[in-house]
Design a protein around this motif. Sequence first.
Motif, mmCIF file in Angstrom:
data_model
loop_
_atom_site.group_PDB
_atom_site.id
_atom_site.type_symbol
_atom_site.label_atom_id
_atom_site.label_comp_id
_atom_site.label_asym_id
_atom_site.label_seq_id
_atom_site.Cartn_x
_atom_site.Cartn_y
_atom_site.Cartn_z
ATOM 1 N N ASN A 203 20.867 3.997 5.944
ATOM 2 C CA ASN A 203 20.998 2.891 6.879
ATOM 3 C C ASN A 203 21.846 1.804 6.221
ATOM 4 O OD1 ASN A 203 19.943 0.089 7.955
ATOM 5 N ND2 ASN A 203 19.241 1.567 9.480
ATOM 6 N N PRO A 204 22.647 1.059 6.979
ATOM 7 C CA PRO A 204 23.428 -0.021 6.364
ATOM 8 C C PRO A 204 22.576 -1.017 5.582
ATOM 9 C CG PRO A 204 24.213 0.399 8.595
ATOM 10 C CD PRO A 204 22.972 1.233 8.406
ATOM 11 N N ARG A 205 21.292 -1.144 5.914
ATOM 12 C CA ARG A 205 20.402 -2.047 5.179
ATOM 13 C C ARG A 205 19.904 -1.420 3.883
ATOM 14 N NH1 ARG A 205 18.393 -6.395 8.096
ATOM 15 N NH2 ARG A 205 16.583 -6.481 6.713
ATOM 16 N N GLY A 206 20.093 -0.089 3.724
ATOM 17 C CA GLY A 206 19.640 0.593 2.522
ATOM 18 C C GLY A 206 18.913 1.886 2.846
ATOM 19 N N PHE A 207 18.754 2.680 1.847
ATOM 20 C CA PHE A 207 18.077 3.976 1.949
ATOM 21 C C PHE A 207 16.583 3.792 2.214
ATOM 22 C CE2 PHE A 207 15.447 6.941 -0.564
ATOM 23 C CZ PHE A 207 15.793 8.160 0.006
ATOM 24 N N ALA A 208 15.994 4.783 2.899
ATOM 25 C CA ALA A 208 14.536 4.838 3.068
ATOM 26 C C ALA A 208 14.100 6.291 3.024
ATOM 27 C CB ALA A 208 14.112 4.208 4.388
ATOM 28 N N LEU A 209 12.874 6.505 2.567
ATOM 29 C CA LEU A 209 12.300 7.852 2.516
ATOM 30 C C LEU A 209 10.870 7.807 3.022
ATOM 31 C CD1 LEU A 209 12.127 10.852 1.683
ATOM 32 C CD2 LEU A 209 11.618 10.097 -0.662
ATOM 33 N N CYS A 210 10.564 8.701 3.941
ATOM 34 C CA CYS A 210 9.203 8.865 4.450
ATOM 35 C C CYS A 210 8.645 10.159 3.890
ATOM 36 C CB CYS A 210 9.194 8.912 5.979
ATOM 37 S SG CYS A 210 9.961 7.497 6.774
ATOM 38 N N SER A 211 7.612 10.056 3.074
ATOM 39 C CA SER A 211 7.026 11.218 2.415
ATOM 40 C C SER A 211 5.519 11.164 2.608
ATOM 41 C CB SER A 211 7.398 11.211 0.930
ATOM 42 O OG SER A 211 6.896 12.346 0.265
ATOM 43 N N MET A 212 4.819 12.090 1.962
ATOM 44 C CA MET A 212 3.362 12.145 2.104
ATOM 45 C C MET A 212 2.744 12.826 0.895
ATOM 46 S SD MET A 212 4.919 14.848 3.579
ATOM 47 C CE MET A 212 5.187 14.320 5.266
ATOM 48 N N ARG A 213 1.438 12.620 0.733
ATOM 49 C CA ARG A 213 0.661 13.315 -0.291
ATOM 50 C C ARG A 213 -0.357 14.258 0.340
ATOM 51 N NH1 ARG A 213 4.298 12.002 -2.407
ATOM 52 N NH2 ARG A 213 4.678 10.711 -4.239
ATOM 53 N N SER A 214 -0.756 13.954 1.577
ATOM 54 C CA SER A 214 -1.736 14.764 2.292
ATOM 55 C C SER A 214 -1.614 14.411 3.771
ATOM 56 C CB SER A 214 -3.159 14.463 1.789
ATOM 57 O OG SER A 214 -3.604 13.210 2.274
ATOM 58 N N PRO A 215 -2.365 15.082 4.643
ATOM 59 C CA PRO A 215 -2.313 14.722 6.066
ATOM 60 C C PRO A 215 -2.816 13.311 6.370
ATOM 61 C CG PRO A 215 -3.172 16.947 5.789
ATOM 62 C CD PRO A 215 -3.106 16.345 4.420
ATOM 63 N N THR A 216 -3.446 12.662 5.388
ATOM 64 C CA THR A 216 -3.977 11.315 5.619
ATOM 65 C C THR A 216 -3.434 10.275 4.639
ATOM 66 O OG1 THR A 216 -5.897 11.778 4.214
ATOM 67 C CG2 THR A 216 -6.123 12.219 6.579
ATOM 68 N N ARG A 217 -2.552 10.676 3.749
ATOM 69 C CA ARG A 217 -2.004 9.747 2.755
ATOM 70 C C ARG A 217 -0.488 9.833 2.756
ATOM 71 N NH1 ARG A 217 -4.654 8.659 -3.069
ATOM 72 N NH2 ARG A 217 -6.092 7.643 -1.603
ATOM 73 N N SER A 218 0.175 8.684 2.899
ATOM 74 C CA SER A 218 1.634 8.629 3.007
ATOM 75 C C SER A 218 2.240 7.899 1.815
ATOM 76 C CB SER A 218 2.045 7.924 4.302
ATOM 77 O OG SER A 218 1.569 8.611 5.435
ATOM 78 N N ARG A 219 3.480 8.254 1.521
ATOM 79 C CA ARG A 219 4.255 7.592 0.481
ATOM 80 C C ARG A 219 5.615 7.240 1.077
ATOM 81 N NH1 ARG A 219 3.680 4.661 -4.185
ATOM 82 N NH2 ARG A 219 5.165 5.225 -5.802
ATOM 83 N N TYR A 220 5.967 5.954 1.027
ATOM 84 C CA TYR A 220 7.226 5.476 1.584
ATOM 85 C C TYR A 220 8.031 4.772 0.499
ATOM 86 C CZ TYR A 220 5.063 6.332 6.149
ATOM 87 O OH TYR A 220 4.462 6.916 7.231
ATOM 88 N N TYR A 221 9.369 4.833 0.646
ATOM 89 C CA TYR A 221 10.253 4.194 -0.317
ATOM 90 C C TYR A 221 11.355 3.429 0.409
ATOM 91 C CZ TYR A 221 8.238 7.520 -3.692
ATOM 92 O OH TYR A 221 7.391 8.247 -4.471
ATOM 93 N N LEU A 222 11.771 2.322 -0.196
ATOM 94 C CA LEU A 222 12.898 1.535 0.275
ATOM 95 C C LEU A 222 13.857 1.273 -0.880
ATOM 96 C CD1 LEU A 222 11.097 -1.258 2.355
ATOM 97 C CD2 LEU A 222 12.322 0.731 3.272
#
Length: 392
Positions: A203-222
């Motif tokens: 994105n022009p504002r910067g990279f992002a990543l949507c990830s997960m550790r389990s069906p109920t736990r998420s990990r996001y990055y900016l």
Amino acid sequence: MKTQVAIIGAGPSGLLLGQLLHRCGIDNVILERQTPQYVLGRIRAGVLEHGLVNLMREAGVSAHMDEHGLEHDGFTLAFQGRCHRVDMKALTGKSVLVYGQTEVTRDLMAARQASGAPVYYEAADVQPHGFLDGKPRVTFTHQGKPMTLECDYIAGCDGFHGVSRKSVPQERIRHFERVYPFGWLGLLSDTPPIEDELVYVNNPRGFALCSMRSPTRSRYYLQCSLAEQVQDWSDDRFWTELATRLPEDIAGKLVTGPSIEKSIAPLRSFVAEPMKFGNLFLVGDAAHIVPPTGAKGLNLASSDVYTLYHALRGALLDGRADLLERYSEICLRRVWKAERFSWWMTTLLHTFDDDPFGRRIQRAEQDYYTSTRAGLTTIAENYVGLPYEAVI
């Protein structure tokens, strides 16, 4: 005190190497300067290549992973207002497993404890000696008592800041490095993942990543500036910025909640050559660092473990010491290919300083690799992991 292999570092690579060696009857001792709780408390990535998954099974530590790991057949690249799914299964016949590095480490710790093989946590002043003279040993202090561990070989699995690489005379080692002008702000939350598979966003504002550790736990990055401070990022600010960078249809699925952990990690590419110095072998982050964009850090360490395990097994059980001479050569071939892919993914998806030519090249790369089967296959085969090379 004597052993066949001294392993410096009780992270996943040191524990995995120790487990594999123990199962084939090779004595080894692991030394770790931190406590078990500290080692487990380090938040790391969780995408396992098929090669690492198979190695965990060979090591006899896959039961929990096989039950709780999330098999992913593909992932999404989002840029220029479009989403492109990379179908790894269809393109390569292989998939990856999402299973947190913390869980990998916990499984290996439990196996080590159950085996009764020695591991010294809170080992201070660890220092390898004599590895260039054919008389390797490691000195350390444990519970206030100075100790010496005599061994045949030393495996340096103690990370980028560890003592193993620093013990090598500078004239014998060469470093290659690229430091990126941004970092990743990561947030862990007990919220359902935004998608069933990973989503990488340019994105022009910067990279992002949507990830997960389990069906109920998420990990996001900016993507963020290295001048940013974690305390300046409230949960609300993070979620708002993430939603702004995501495609609208994906952002509408975002479930927010309190963060469990937030941190900022710099991005670096680093390789030390060679990876063998007499009877000392550098493994994993002690020898190389990759930006996390390609999910190669732990996976690259596991391929080092695979190579060193088979070389040590040949040397100590079959009298094939010549196999150890191939360790650095074999590892570095795969290391540089993983470095290339991680660098490429980073340049493909991140926003760099004002550079009109670079932006056009980035757009051309995005269009080419997602518009042809050859391009998508190249991405897929690197992401699932290149084959391990046999030592013999």
